[in-house]
Design a protein around this motif. Sequence first.
Motif, PDB file in Angstrom:
ATOM      1  N   HIS A 185     -28.980  41.217-106.040  1.00  0.00           N
ATOM      2  CA  HIS A 185     -30.409  40.984-106.198  1.00  0.00           C
ATOM      3  C   HIS A 185     -31.165  41.308-104.912  1.00  0.00           C
ATOM      4  N   GLU A 186     -32.314  41.967-105.046  1.00  0.00           N
ATOM      5  CA  GLU A 186     -33.107  42.331-103.877  1.00  0.00           C
ATOM      6  C   GLU A 186     -33.706  41.113-103.185  1.00  0.00           C
ATOM      7  N   ASP A 187     -34.056  40.092-103.953  1.00  0.00           N
ATOM      8  CA  ASP A 187     -34.670  38.891-103.369  1.00  0.00           C
ATOM      9  C   ASP A 187     -33.633  37.791-103.153  1.00  0.00           C
ATOM     10  N   TYR A 188     -32.409  38.191-102.840  1.00  0.00           N
ATOM     11  CA  TYR A 188     -31.316  37.235-102.744  1.00  0.00           C
ATOM     12  C   TYR A 188     -31.549  36.164-101.680  1.00  0.00           C
ATOM     13  N   VAL A 189     -32.221  36.513-100.566  1.00  0.00           N
ATOM     14  CA  VAL A 189     -32.348  35.569 -99.446  1.00  0.00           C
ATOM     15  C   VAL A 189     -33.122  34.324 -99.856  1.00  0.00           C
ATOM     16  N   VAL A 190     -34.282  34.506-100.485  1.00  0.00           N
ATOM     17  CA  VAL A 190     -35.131  33.368-100.860  1.00  0.00           C
ATOM     18  C   VAL A 190     -34.383  32.422-101.784  1.00  0.00           C
ATOM     19  N   ARG A 191     -33.762  32.971-102.794  1.00  0.00           N
ATOM     20  CA  ARG A 191     -33.060  32.132-103.769  1.00  0.00           C
ATOM     21  C   ARG A 191     -31.794  31.527-103.174  1.00  0.00           C
ATOM     22  N   LEU A 192     -31.130  32.283-102.327  1.00  0.00           N
ATOM     23  CA  LEU A 192     -29.909  31.783-101.684  1.00  0.00           C
ATOM     24  C   LEU A 192     -30.207  30.572-100.816  1.00  0.00           C
ATOM     25  N   GLN A 244     -32.650  28.531-101.135  1.00  0.00           N
ATOM     26  CA  GLN A 244     -32.995  27.399-102.006  1.00  0.00           C
ATOM     27  C   GLN A 244     -31.742  26.684-102.521  1.00  0.00           C
ATOM     28  N   TYR A 245     -30.763  27.458-102.952  1.00  0.00           N
ATOM     29  CA  TYR A 245     -29.509  26.864-103.427  1.00  0.00           C
ATOM     30  C   TYR A 245     -28.772  26.173-102.283  1.00  0.00           C
ATOM     31  N   GLU A 246     -28.777  26.798-101.112  1.00  0.00           N
ATOM     32  CA  GLU A 246     -28.115  26.206 -99.955  1.00  0.00           C
ATOM     33  C   GLU A 246     -28.757  24.869 -99.588  1.00  0.00           C
ATOM     34  N   ALA A 247     -30.091  24.828 -99.626  1.00  0.00           N
ATOM     35  CA  ALA A 247     -30.811  23.599 -99.299  1.00  0.00           C
ATOM     36  C   ALA A 247     -30.491  22.486-100.301  1.00  0.00           C
ATOM     37  N   LYS A 248     -30.395  22.851-101.570  1.00  0.00           N
ATOM     38  CA  LYS A 248     -30.047  21.852-102.589  1.00  0.00           C
ATOM     39  C   LYS A 248     -28.637  21.336-102.363  1.00  0.00           C
ATOM     40  N   GLY A 249     -27.721  22.244-102.029  1.00  0.00           N
ATOM     41  CA  GLY A 249     -26.356  21.830-101.733  1.00  0.00           C
ATOM     42  C   GLY A 249     -26.300  20.897-100.538  1.00  0.00           C
ATOM     43  N   ALA A 250     -27.092  21.198 -99.499  1.00  0.00           N
ATOM     44  CA  ALA A 250     -27.131  20.358 -98.300  1.00  0.00           C
ATOM     45  C   ALA A 250     -27.641  18.961 -98.633  1.00  0.00           C
ATOM     46  N   GLU A 251     -28.630  18.891 -99.500  1.00  0.00           N
ATOM     47  CA  GLU A 251     -29.179  17.586 -99.908  1.00  0.00           C
ATOM     48  C   GLU A 251     -28.101  16.736-100.575  1.00  0.00           C
ATOM     49  N   LEU A 252     -27.323  17.350-101.455  1.00  0.00           N
ATOM     50  CA  LEU A 252     -26.245  16.631-102.145  1.00  0.00           C
ATOM     51  C   LEU A 252     -25.155  16.203-101.160  1.00  0.00           C
ATOM     52  N   TYR A 253     -24.780  17.124-100.310  1.00  0.00           N
ATOM     53  CA  TYR A 253     -23.690  16.902 -99.347  1.00  0.00           C
ATOM     54  C   TYR A 253     -24.001  15.755 -98.400  1.00  0.00           C
ATOM     55  N   LYS A 311     -16.972  43.498 -81.943  1.00  0.00           N
ATOM     56  CA  LYS A 311     -17.960  44.543 -81.659  1.00  0.00           C
ATOM     57  C   LYS A 311     -19.055  44.619 -82.721  1.00  0.00           C
ATOM     58  N   LEU A 312     -19.382  43.453 -83.290  1.00  0.00           N
ATOM     59  CA  LEU A 312     -20.516  43.349 -84.198  1.00  0.00           C
ATOM     60  C   LEU A 312     -21.765  43.022 -83.396  1.00  0.00           C
ATOM     61  N   ASN A 313     -22.911  43.337 -83.947  1.00  0.00           N
ATOM     62  CA  ASN A 313     -24.180  42.998 -83.294  1.00  0.00           C
ATOM     63  C   ASN A 313     -24.583  41.593 -83.730  1.00  0.00           C
ATOM     64  N   PRO A 314     -24.661  40.642 -82.795  1.00  0.00           N
ATOM     65  CA  PRO A 314     -24.932  39.244 -83.171  1.00  0.00           C
ATOM     66  C   PRO A 314     -26.351  38.989 -83.656  1.00  0.00           C
ATOM     67  N   THR A 315     -27.252  39.975 -83.532  1.00  0.00           N
ATOM     68  CA  THR A 315     -28.656  39.751 -83.894  1.00  0.00           C
ATOM     69  C   THR A 315     -29.036  40.314 -85.255  1.00  0.00           C
ATOM     70  N   ILE A 316     -28.136  41.071 -85.897  1.00  0.00           N
ATOM     71  CA  ILE A 316     -28.465  41.713 -87.176  1.00  0.00           C
ATOM     72  C   ILE A 316     -27.944  40.830 -88.308  1.00  0.00           C
ATOM     73  N   SER A 317     -28.771  39.932 -88.777  1.00  0.00           N
ATOM     74  CA  SER A 317     -28.359  38.917 -89.751  1.00  0.00           C
ATOM     75  C   SER A 317     -28.612  39.356 -91.182  1.00  0.00           C
ATOM     76  N   ILE A 318     -27.976  38.620 -92.108  1.00  0.00           N
ATOM     77  CA  ILE A 318     -28.143  38.918 -93.535  1.00  0.00           C
ATOM     78  C   ILE A 318     -28.667  37.709 -94.315  1.00  0.00           C
ATOM     79  N   ILE A 319     -28.682  36.544 -93.679  1.00  0.00           N
ATOM     80  CA  ILE A 319     -29.185  35.325 -94.329  1.00  0.00           C
ATOM     81  C   ILE A 319     -30.365  34.765 -93.544  1.00  0.00           C
ATOM     82  N   HIS A 320     -30.140  34.452 -92.276  1.00  0.00           N
ATOM     83  CA  HIS A 320     -31.207  33.920 -91.433  1.00  0.00           C
ATOM     84  C   HIS A 320     -32.190  35.025 -91.050  1.00  0.00           C
TER      85      HIS A 320
END
Length: 271
Positions: free
Chosen positions: A94-101, A103-112, A162-171
Amino acid sequence: RSDYFSRTGKHLGSFISTRYMHVSLWEKQCALSVERKSILAVRIIRGKLKNQINLIKYFHKYHKGVSNALIDRYGEIMPVFKRILLDLKQLEGHEDYVVRLVQYEAKGAELYWSYLKELIRDDGVCFEHRERHGATDLVNSLLNYGYSVLYARIWQGVLFRKLNPTISIIHSPQVGKPTFVYDIIELFRAQAVDRVVISLIQKKEPLKLHEGLLDKDTKRLLMQNIAERLNRYEKYRNKECRLCDIINYQIKEIAEYIDNGAKFRPYIAKW
């Protein structure tokens, strides 16, 4: 390559030779398609949530007879966790995966955190909610300090591969911030730090704050126990490995996913 960290795990700086940098890998990291980013991101967060779930199961196995409230909380959150995991899988591609991801992560954190709050309710500590910045209570201070120790290890692993630590996929990218390190650490917070902190609290270890900060003995005890946890063996890919080595293997697998499309499977702790 030389990396410098403060005593709290804050990255101060690095010297990296041009011979050391893997420019082509950085380019592939930058050029990663939205589809491939979403697959990696979803698998990291699914791994994070499963590790949180398995930590809850681990503690519940030994404490389910403590109170009816704990049993009720467990019964309430597990079906919701299950639905979140099923919904997450649909986000791959999904192209808008970050926003929805997020949201799900935040809900999981609330439960945890609601379960862990109930778990340590009678352990003589005050823990109302998870607080990241500026925390002055004991539990959040222990967690934050523990994450800083883990953060330094993840950072070193990212640079080693040798990965670039600044090129993120979630944050979201931030100037001067290693947001890709923030992504990867999510896989290991629960098992490397949360498990240690909760165990120390339940063992009634002498954990103290001084003027809103952890005192030296508490820091030393926490770091010692995190080190022991990182050096403990567990099963990974059908062999016995230390958790610190599993962290390095996972970063290696992420690098291979970016470099040549190798399949990435997140680390899931046993309980």
